[in-house]
Write an enzyme that holds these catalytic residues in place. Structure first.
Site, PDB file in Angstrom:
ATOM      1  N   SER A   1       0.861  -1.196   0.000  1.00 31.61           N
ATOM      2  CA  SER A   1       0.000   0.000   0.000  1.00 31.61           C
ATOM      3  C   SER A   1       0.888   1.234   0.000  1.00 31.61           C
ATOM      4  O   SER A   1       2.064   1.179   0.387  1.00 31.61           O
ATOM      5  CB  SER A   1      -0.952   0.000   1.203  1.00 31.61           C
ATOM      6  OG  SER A   1      -0.250  -0.235   2.398  1.00 31.61           O
TER       7      SER A   1
ATOM      8  N   GLU B   1       1.052   5.565   0.827  1.00 29.63           N
ATOM      9  CA  GLU B   1       0.426   6.677   1.563  1.00 29.63           C
ATOM     10  C   GLU B   1       0.748   8.010   0.884  1.00 29.63           C
ATOM     11  O   GLU B   1       1.887   8.260   0.513  1.00 29.63           O
ATOM     12  CB  GLU B   1       0.966   6.676   2.999  1.00 29.63           C
ATOM     13  CG  GLU B   1       0.380   7.775   3.854  1.00 29.63           C
ATOM     14  CD  GLU B   1       0.772   7.607   5.320  1.00 29.63           C
ATOM     15  OE1 GLU B   1       0.618   6.502   5.866  1.00 29.63           O
ATOM     16  OE2 GLU B   1       1.234   8.608   5.896  1.00 29.63           O
TER      17      GLU B   1
ATOM     18  N   THR C   1      -3.410  10.998   4.248  1.00 33.64           N
ATOM     19  CA  THR C   1      -3.293  11.473   5.628  1.00 33.64           C
ATOM     20  C   THR C   1      -4.303  12.582   5.935  1.00 33.64           C
ATOM     21  O   THR C   1      -4.902  13.180   5.027  1.00 33.64           O
ATOM     22  CB  THR C   1      -1.869  11.991   5.935  1.00 33.64           C
ATOM     23  OG1 THR C   1      -1.604  13.102   5.084  1.00 33.64           O
ATOM     24  CG2 THR C   1      -0.825  10.917   5.722  1.00 33.64           C
ATOM     25  N   TYR C   2      -4.439  12.852   7.226  1.00 36.85           N
ATOM     26  CA  TYR C   2      -5.449  13.791   7.729  1.00 36.85           C
ATOM     27  C   TYR C   2      -4.807  14.638   8.805  1.00 36.85           C
ATOM     28  O   TYR C   2      -4.128  14.108   9.689  1.00 36.85           O
ATOM     29  CB  TYR C   2      -6.586  12.966   8.335  1.00 36.85           C
ATOM     30  CG  TYR C   2      -7.803  13.755   8.750  1.00 36.85           C
ATOM     31  CD1 TYR C   2      -8.715  14.191   7.792  1.00 36.85           C
ATOM     32  CD2 TYR C   2      -8.052  14.036  10.088  1.00 36.85           C
ATOM     33  CE1 TYR C   2      -9.848  14.891   8.170  1.00 36.85           C
ATOM     34  CE2 TYR C   2      -9.187  14.740  10.470  1.00 36.85           C
ATOM     35  CZ  TYR C   2     -10.084  15.163   9.505  1.00 36.85           C
ATOM     36  OH  TYR C   2     -11.206  15.853   9.871  1.00 36.85           O
TER      37      TYR C   2
ATOM     38  N   ARG D   1      -5.211   8.740  16.669  1.00 38.09           N
ATOM     39  CA  ARG D   1      -5.418   9.829  17.611  1.00 38.09           C
ATOM     40  C   ARG D   1      -4.980  11.141  16.985  1.00 38.09           C
ATOM     41  O   ARG D   1      -5.602  12.178  17.143  1.00 38.09           O
ATOM     42  CB  ARG D   1      -4.611   9.590  18.896  1.00 38.09           C
ATOM     43  CG  ARG D   1      -4.835  10.657  19.943  1.00 38.09           C
ATOM     44  CD  ARG D   1      -3.731  10.717  20.981  1.00 38.09           C
ATOM     45  NE  ARG D   1      -2.495  11.243  20.441  1.00 38.09           N
ATOM     46  CZ  ARG D   1      -1.448  11.581  21.164  1.00 38.09           C
ATOM     47  NH1 ARG D   1      -1.478  11.428  22.480  1.00 38.09           N
ATOM     48  NH2 ARG D   1      -0.346  12.062  20.599  1.00 38.09           N
ATOM     49  N   GLY D   2      -3.853  11.088  16.254  1.00 41.92           N
ATOM     50  CA  GLY D   2      -3.291  12.291  15.665  1.00 41.92           C
ATOM     51  C   GLY D   2      -2.554  13.125  16.688  1.00 41.92           C
ATOM     52  O   GLY D   2      -2.458  12.767  17.867  1.00 41.92           O
ATOM     53  N   ASP D   3      -2.007  14.215  16.216  1.00 42.54           N
ATOM     54  CA  ASP D   3      -1.325  15.192  17.077  1.00 42.54           C
ATOM     55  C   ASP D   3      -1.963  16.532  16.783  1.00 42.54           C
ATOM     56  O   ASP D   3      -2.302  16.816  15.638  1.00 42.54           O
ATOM     57  CB  ASP D   3       0.168  15.271  16.728  1.00 42.54           C
ATOM     58  CG  ASP D   3       0.870  13.958  16.993  1.00 42.54           C
ATOM     59  OD1 ASP D   3       0.775  13.455  18.125  1.00 42.54           O
ATOM     60  OD2 ASP D   3       1.507  13.436  16.063  1.00 42.54           O
TER      61      ASP D   3
ATOM     62  N   HIS E   1       5.951   4.709  20.818  1.00 38.11           N
ATOM     63  CA  HIS E   1       5.430   6.070  20.644  1.00 38.11           C
ATOM     64  C   HIS E   1       6.124   7.022  21.623  1.00 38.11           C
ATOM     65  O   HIS E   1       6.319   6.661  22.792  1.00 38.11           O
ATOM     66  CB  HIS E   1       3.909   6.051  20.886  1.00 38.11           C
ATOM     67  CG  HIS E   1       3.259   7.352  20.579  1.00 38.11           C
ATOM     68  ND1 HIS E   1       2.978   8.291  21.547  1.00 38.11           N
ATOM     69  CD2 HIS E   1       2.871   7.902  19.409  1.00 38.11           C
ATOM     70  CE1 HIS E   1       2.422   9.351  20.975  1.00 38.11           C
ATOM     71  NE2 HIS E   1       2.337   9.134  19.678  1.00 38.11           N
TER      72      HIS E   1
ATOM     73  N   LYS F   1      -6.640  -1.343  20.810  1.00 41.43           N
ATOM     74  CA  LYS F   1      -7.161  -0.902  19.503  1.00 41.43           C
ATOM     75  C   LYS F   1      -7.721  -2.105  18.744  1.00 41.43           C
ATOM     76  O   LYS F   1      -8.766  -2.017  18.108  1.00 41.43           O
ATOM     77  CB  LYS F   1      -6.065  -0.195  18.703  1.00 41.43           C
ATOM     78  CG  LYS F   1      -5.591   1.112  19.352  1.00 41.43           C
ATOM     79  CD  LYS F   1      -4.784   1.985  18.408  1.00 41.43           C
ATOM     80  CE  LYS F   1      -3.310   1.896  18.609  1.00 41.43           C
ATOM     81  NZ  LYS F   1      -2.564   2.990  17.944  1.00 41.43           N
TER      82      LYS F   1
ATOM     83  N   GLN G   1       4.868   2.935  12.405  1.00 40.45           N
ATOM     84  CA  GLN G   1       5.716   4.110  12.170  1.00 40.45           C
ATOM     85  C   GLN G   1       6.962   3.597  11.448  1.00 40.45           C
ATOM     86  O   GLN G   1       7.315   2.421  11.593  1.00 40.45           O
ATOM     87  CB  GLN G   1       6.082   4.725  13.527  1.00 40.45           C
ATOM     88  CG  GLN G   1       6.896   5.986  13.467  1.00 40.45           C
ATOM     89  CD  GLN G   1       6.164   7.040  12.659  1.00 40.45           C
ATOM     90  OE1 GLN G   1       6.223   7.024  11.430  1.00 40.45           O
ATOM     91  NE2 GLN G   1       5.489   7.962  13.331  1.00 40.45           N
TER      92      GLN G   1
ATOM     93  N   PHE H   1      11.475  15.139  10.283  1.00 44.13           N
ATOM     94  CA  PHE H   1      10.347  14.240  10.596  1.00 44.13           C
ATOM     95  C   PHE H   1      10.701  13.308  11.742  1.00 44.13           C
ATOM     96  O   PHE H   1       9.911  13.072  12.638  1.00 44.13           O
ATOM     97  CB  PHE H   1      10.019  13.336   9.398  1.00 44.13           C
ATOM     98  CG  PHE H   1       9.203  14.001   8.346  1.00 44.13           C
ATOM     99  CD1 PHE H   1       8.038  14.680   8.673  1.00 44.13           C
ATOM    100  CD2 PHE H   1       9.576  13.931   7.019  1.00 44.13           C
ATOM    101  CE1 PHE H   1       7.270  15.281   7.691  1.00 44.13           C
ATOM    102  CE2 PHE H   1       8.821  14.539   6.030  1.00 44.13           C
ATOM    103  CZ  PHE H   1       7.672  15.209   6.371  1.00 44.13           C
TER     104      PHE H   1
ATOM    105  N   HIS I   1       4.007  -0.943   3.617  1.00 42.98           N
ATOM    106  CA  HIS I   1       3.214   0.275   3.386  1.00 42.98           C
ATOM    107  C   HIS I   1       4.229   1.398   3.190  1.00 42.98           C
ATOM    108  O   HIS I   1       5.041   1.658   4.083  1.00 42.98           O
ATOM    109  CB  HIS I   1       2.338   0.545   4.614  1.00 42.98           C
ATOM    110  CG  HIS I   1       1.584   1.834   4.574  1.00 42.98           C
ATOM    111  ND1 HIS I   1       0.363   1.981   3.932  1.00 42.98           N
ATOM    112  CD2 HIS I   1       1.861   3.063   5.104  1.00 42.98           C
ATOM    113  CE1 HIS I   1      -0.078   3.221   4.078  1.00 42.98           C
ATOM    114  NE2 HIS I   1       0.813   3.906   4.786  1.00 42.98           N
TER     115      HIS I   1
END
Ligand code: FAD
Length: 280
Positions: free
Chosen positions: A7, A9, A40-41, A98-100, A140, A156, A167, A207, A257
């Site tokens: 996949s 991204e 991504t969002y 969850r995002g940041d 994390h 989850k 990640q 990053f 991915h």
């Protein structure tokens, strides 16, 4: 030739030029027939329309598109509306996060843990969507401990996720150790390695510092030495990341991915090296 999961991204570009470039990237990478393209969002809804538009465009072009989603500071109603629009468009998979909070949002938003978002989607949409979640072989950055982080990954899955994407990392052993630890606490679901091609040294460092991914010292040294010699950076990056992916697949990873950064060249070169077949 490989039968592993594949996949790609994308991030949603905000300019017409960026979108045009992404169309070309999508068209080129489609040849490898990935299972899906994810988009991504920005937590807090900062990319809501951009993400949705790109997802619809990819889906309309005949590929399977999977939006990333987090609640951030959004109202539950607006998240439900967005999910309904995905359902109506035939989207059947969500990368649930969850995002940041983006810097500068202050106390305006509140993050919702990914296991809660998985539960929320299952509650309102039943089995409409396959839900994928994030996993962290190098742990994390905010995790209380190694054990706690994999405990929350299990939560989850218990809430209804079916696969995880990691990640990125450059140390294959961190992934294999992580898989072992996850299996020991009963996690059986596939954990797909997230792969970041090495294209640009400065971006990679920026990053990696913010998301807690470790760049091994020998890779840093080599990249620093190449400096602005982008051809050498790319050639070295391709060699290192091809080796990493080969090790992962040979060691039992279910597939890969790619964090494409909307680029064709480095991702296509990796796929070719790894034997993903290119259709017509
Ligand atoms: P969670 O799984 O909720 O975990 C966050 C932290 O809290 C961890 O330290 C965990 O140990 C702990 N924790 C988890 N659940 C609980 C709980 N219920 N109670 C207490 N503690 C808990 N970011 C974006 O902004 N947009 C994207 O599109 C995006 N896509 C990503 C895709 C992938 C594959 C990955 C790996 C990351 C992505 N990220 C994205 C980054 C991600 O949003 C951040 O890493 C974020 O900090 C954590 O999100 P999460 O879903 O892993 O959070």
């Amino acid at each position: 030739m490989t039968n592993h999961h594949l996949s790609f991204e994308f991030f949603p570009p905000k300019t017409p030029e960026g979108r045009e470039k992404l169309r070309k990237t999508h068209s080129q990478l489609s040849k490898f027939q990935p299972e899906f393209f994810s988009v991504t969002y920005g937590a807090g809804g900062s990319t809501r329309e951009f993400t949705r538009d790109i997802v619809f465009e990819i889906q309309n072009a005949g590929s399977s598109a999977s939006p990333h989603l987090s609640i951030g500071g959004d109202s539950h109603e607006s998240v439900l509306e967005l999910l309904q629009s995905y359902k109506d468009a035939g989207i059947n998979r969500i990368v649930t996060l969850r995002g940041d909070l983006p810097s500068g949002m202050g106390g305006a938003g509140q993050l919702v843990y990914a296991n809660e978002l998985v539960g929320f989607i299952r509650e309102h949409f039943g089995d409409t969507f396959e839900l994928l979640v994030a996993a962290y072989p190098e742990i994390h950055p905010e995790a209380e401990s190694y054990e706690k982080d994999i405990y929350w990954l299990r939560k989850k899955f218990e809430a209804g996720a079916s696969r995880a994407i990691t990640q990125y990392f450059y140390n294959a052993d961190s992934y294999f150790y992580y898989l072992d630890q996850c299996r020991k606490i009963g996690i059986e679901q596939p954990i797909i390695p997230g792969i970041m091609p090495i294209i640009n040294y400065q971006n990679l460092i920026r990053f990696s510092d913010s998301c807690g991914a470790d760049i091994p010292r020998w890779i840093r040294q080599r990249l620093q030495q190449y400096g602005n010699d982008t051809e050498s950076v790319k050639a070295f990056g391709l060699e290192v990341v091809t080796n990493l992916c080969e090790k992962l697949l040979a060691g039992g990873a279910p597939g890969l991915h790619f964090y494409t950064m909307n680029q064709v060249e480095a991702n296509a070169a990796l796929c070719r090296n790894l034997g993903f077949s290119e259709g017509l």
